[in-house]
Design a protein around this motif. Structure first.
Motif, mmCIF file in Angstrom:
data_model
loop_
_atom_site.group_PDB
_atom_site.id
_atom_site.type_symbol
_atom_site.label_atom_id
_atom_site.label_comp_id
_atom_site.label_asym_id
_atom_site.label_seq_id
_atom_site.Cartn_x
_atom_site.Cartn_y
_atom_site.Cartn_z
ATOM 1 N N MET A 93 23.005 89.735 86.676
ATOM 2 C CA MET A 93 23.618 88.413 86.748
ATOM 3 C C MET A 93 22.923 87.453 85.794
ATOM 4 O O MET A 93 21.707 87.256 85.865
ATOM 5 C CB MET A 93 23.556 87.881 88.187
ATOM 6 C CG MET A 93 24.331 86.592 88.417
ATOM 7 S SD MET A 93 24.351 86.142 90.181
ATOM 8 C CE MET A 93 25.418 87.431 90.853
ATOM 9 N N TYR B 46 28.147 83.830 94.570
ATOM 10 C CA TYR B 46 29.260 83.424 95.434
ATOM 11 C C TYR B 46 28.777 83.179 96.866
ATOM 12 O O TYR B 46 29.133 82.169 97.487
ATOM 13 C CB TYR B 46 30.327 84.511 95.404
ATOM 14 C CG TYR B 46 31.611 84.164 96.120
ATOM 15 C CD1 TYR B 46 32.517 83.276 95.553
ATOM 16 C CD2 TYR B 46 31.930 84.753 97.342
ATOM 17 C CE1 TYR B 46 33.712 82.970 96.194
ATOM 18 C CE2 TYR B 46 33.123 84.455 97.990
ATOM 19 C CZ TYR B 46 34.007 83.565 97.406
ATOM 20 O OH TYR B 46 35.189 83.261 98.054
ATOM 21 N N GLN C 210 27.273 89.627 95.078
ATOM 22 C CA GLN C 210 27.819 88.268 95.145
ATOM 23 C C GLN C 210 26.733 87.238 95.472
ATOM 24 O O GLN C 210 26.972 86.292 96.229
ATOM 25 C CB GLN C 210 28.935 88.180 96.195
ATOM 26 C CG GLN C 210 30.226 88.853 95.774
ATOM 27 C CD GLN C 210 31.395 88.470 96.669
ATOM 28 O OE1 GLN C 210 31.235 88.217 97.861
ATOM 29 N NE2 GLN C 210 32.588 88.406 96.102
ATOM 30 N N SER D 67 27.446 78.670 87.108
ATOM 31 C CA SER D 67 28.846 78.280 86.981
ATOM 32 C C SER D 67 29.601 78.473 88.293
ATOM 33 O O SER D 67 30.456 77.659 88.658
ATOM 34 C CB SER D 67 29.528 79.051 85.854
ATOM 35 O OG SER D 67 29.531 80.442 86.109
ATOM 36 N N VAL D 68 29.291 79.547 89.028
ATOM 37 C CA VAL D 68 29.943 79.782 90.311
ATOM 38 C C VAL D 68 29.489 78.744 91.338
ATOM 39 O O VAL D 68 30.315 78.176 92.065
ATOM 40 C CB VAL D 68 29.674 81.216 90.803
ATOM 41 C CG1 VAL D 68 30.111 81.394 92.255
ATOM 42 C CG2 VAL D 68 30.399 82.221 89.911
ATOM 43 N N THR E 244 34.866 83.488 91.228
ATOM 44 C CA THR E 244 33.877 84.543 91.423
ATOM 45 C C THR E 244 33.458 85.098 90.073
ATOM 46 O O THR E 244 34.248 85.110 89.120
ATOM 47 C CB THR E 244 34.440 85.713 92.265
ATOM 48 O OG1 THR E 244 35.593 86.245 91.610
ATOM 49 C CG2 THR E 244 34.810 85.258 93.659
ATOM 50 N N LYS E 245 32.216 85.518 89.986
ATOM 51 C CA LYS E 245 31.706 86.280 88.840
ATOM 52 C C LYS E 245 30.746 87.319 89.409
ATOM 53 O O LYS E 245 29.526 87.167 89.355
ATOM 54 C CB LYS E 245 30.996 85.366 87.828
ATOM 55 C CG LYS E 245 31.924 84.445 87.058
ATOM 56 C CD LYS E 245 31.177 83.681 85.966
ATOM 57 C CE LYS E 245 32.116 82.773 85.186
ATOM 58 N NZ LYS E 245 31.401 82.032 84.104
ATOM 59 N N ASP E 246 31.322 88.359 89.980
ATOM 60 C CA ASP E 246 30.535 89.332 90.733
ATOM 61 C C ASP E 246 29.790 90.292 89.807
ATOM 62 O O ASP E 246 30.360 90.831 88.856
ATOM 63 C CB ASP E 246 31.440 90.145 91.653
ATOM 64 C CG ASP E 246 32.113 89.310 92.724
ATOM 65 O OD1 ASP E 246 31.773 88.119 92.854
ATOM 66 O OD2 ASP E 246 32.983 89.857 93.440
ATOM 67 N N THR E 247 28.537 90.509 90.136
ATOM 68 C CA THR E 247 27.739 91.544 89.483
ATOM 69 C C THR E 247 26.425 91.662 90.239
ATOM 70 O O THR E 247 26.041 90.752 90.994
ATOM 71 C CB THR E 247 27.479 91.228 87.995
ATOM 72 O OG1 THR E 247 26.890 92.354 87.358
ATOM 73 C CG2 THR E 247 26.550 90.030 87.826
ATOM 74 N N ASP F 106 26.258 83.034 84.999
ATOM 75 C CA ASP F 106 27.026 83.638 86.088
ATOM 76 C C ASP F 106 26.705 82.952 87.412
ATOM 77 O O ASP F 106 27.591 82.717 88.240
ATOM 78 C CB ASP F 106 26.708 85.130 86.232
ATOM 79 C CG ASP F 106 27.274 85.981 85.117
ATOM 80 O OD1 ASP F 106 28.244 85.557 84.456
ATOM 81 O OD2 ASP F 106 26.733 87.086 84.902
#
Length: 240
Positions: free
Chosen positions: A93, A146, A143, A100-101, A85-88, A97
């Protein structure tokens, strides 16, 4: 109770050294599978073969599958669990971000399945189980990356079902909700209660509850189920 696995059933669980992946690997060992787990670091549970692999690195997966099949036999069950995860918020974002997810969570599942599918085709038997998330069905603010990656697994499973369903291979999706983990344990009590009020079951789930559903989907009892999405979320995302 599911029928026990035969001794020639070999399962590969990506990211099986911790969390949900570890619980799944432990359950499949108890079910009688020969189990291999991929990990970038750490070790899988007792009774499993740990192989070093990164789902973003096709060459490492080639080597991992070759090692598994040399030591355990042809892979008949794949559980694509590895994810990040790379939440923002969307406005914050970065391109990396997002990509890559998606490349890890969706692309990693593709790369893993592609490299192990030949054994299933030869055996005319296979179980592909993709670990998605309620985020991919329900949508979660912050997300976008994600949620998109986990929603993509649904289309991936259904395309596999159309392509390979006549070859004795099933492909299904498990979508966990809030699960007890190191991450949820770090939340303060007020935040935990706020999340729990949104869940009809009134509690977080356990990794073992996810593992139980995976166990069933991998068994002969689920041989006529493919392209399905099974939420394990206490009712949080019902209707989605």
């Amino acid at each position: 109770m599911n029928a026990p696995a035969t001794p020639d059933h070999v399962a590969l669980v990506t990211g099986g050294n911790r969390g949900i992946g570890r619980a799944i690997a432990e359950r499949l060992v108890r079910d009688g599978y020969r189990v291999a787990v991929t990990a970038r670091s750490g070790e899988g549970p007792e009774g499993t073969l740990t192989v070093r692999a990164d789902v973003n690195d096709g060459a490492s997966l080639d080597a991992a599958v070759a090692q598994i099949e040399a030591e355990l036999g042809p892979v008949t069950t794949i559980v694509a669990n590895a994810g990040v995860t790379k939440d923002t918020l969307l406005m914050r974002m970065s391109d990396d971000d997002f990509t890559s997810v998606v490349d890890t969570n969706l692309g990693g599942a593709f790369r893993t399945v592609k490299r192990a599918i030949r054994s299933m085709l030869r055996a005319k038997h296979g179980r592909i189980i993709l670990i998605s998330s309620v985020s991919g069905l329900f949508g979660v603010a912050g997300q976008a990356n994600y949620s998109a990656s986990k929603a993509g697994l649904v289309g991936f499973a259904r395309a596999i079902t159309r392509e390979l369903g006549g070859r004795g291979i099933t492909a299904n999706v498990v979508a966990p909700g809030f699960i007890e983990s190191d991450m949820t344990a770090q939340l303060d009590e007020k935040t935990q209660k706020t999340y729990q009020t949104q869940i009809p079951a009134g509690r977080f789930g356990s990794a073992d509850e996810i593992a139980g559903v995976v166990s069933w989907l991998a068994s002969d009892d689920a041989s006529y189920i493919s392209g399905a999405v099974i939420p394990v979320d206490g009712g949080l995302g019902m209707g989605h």
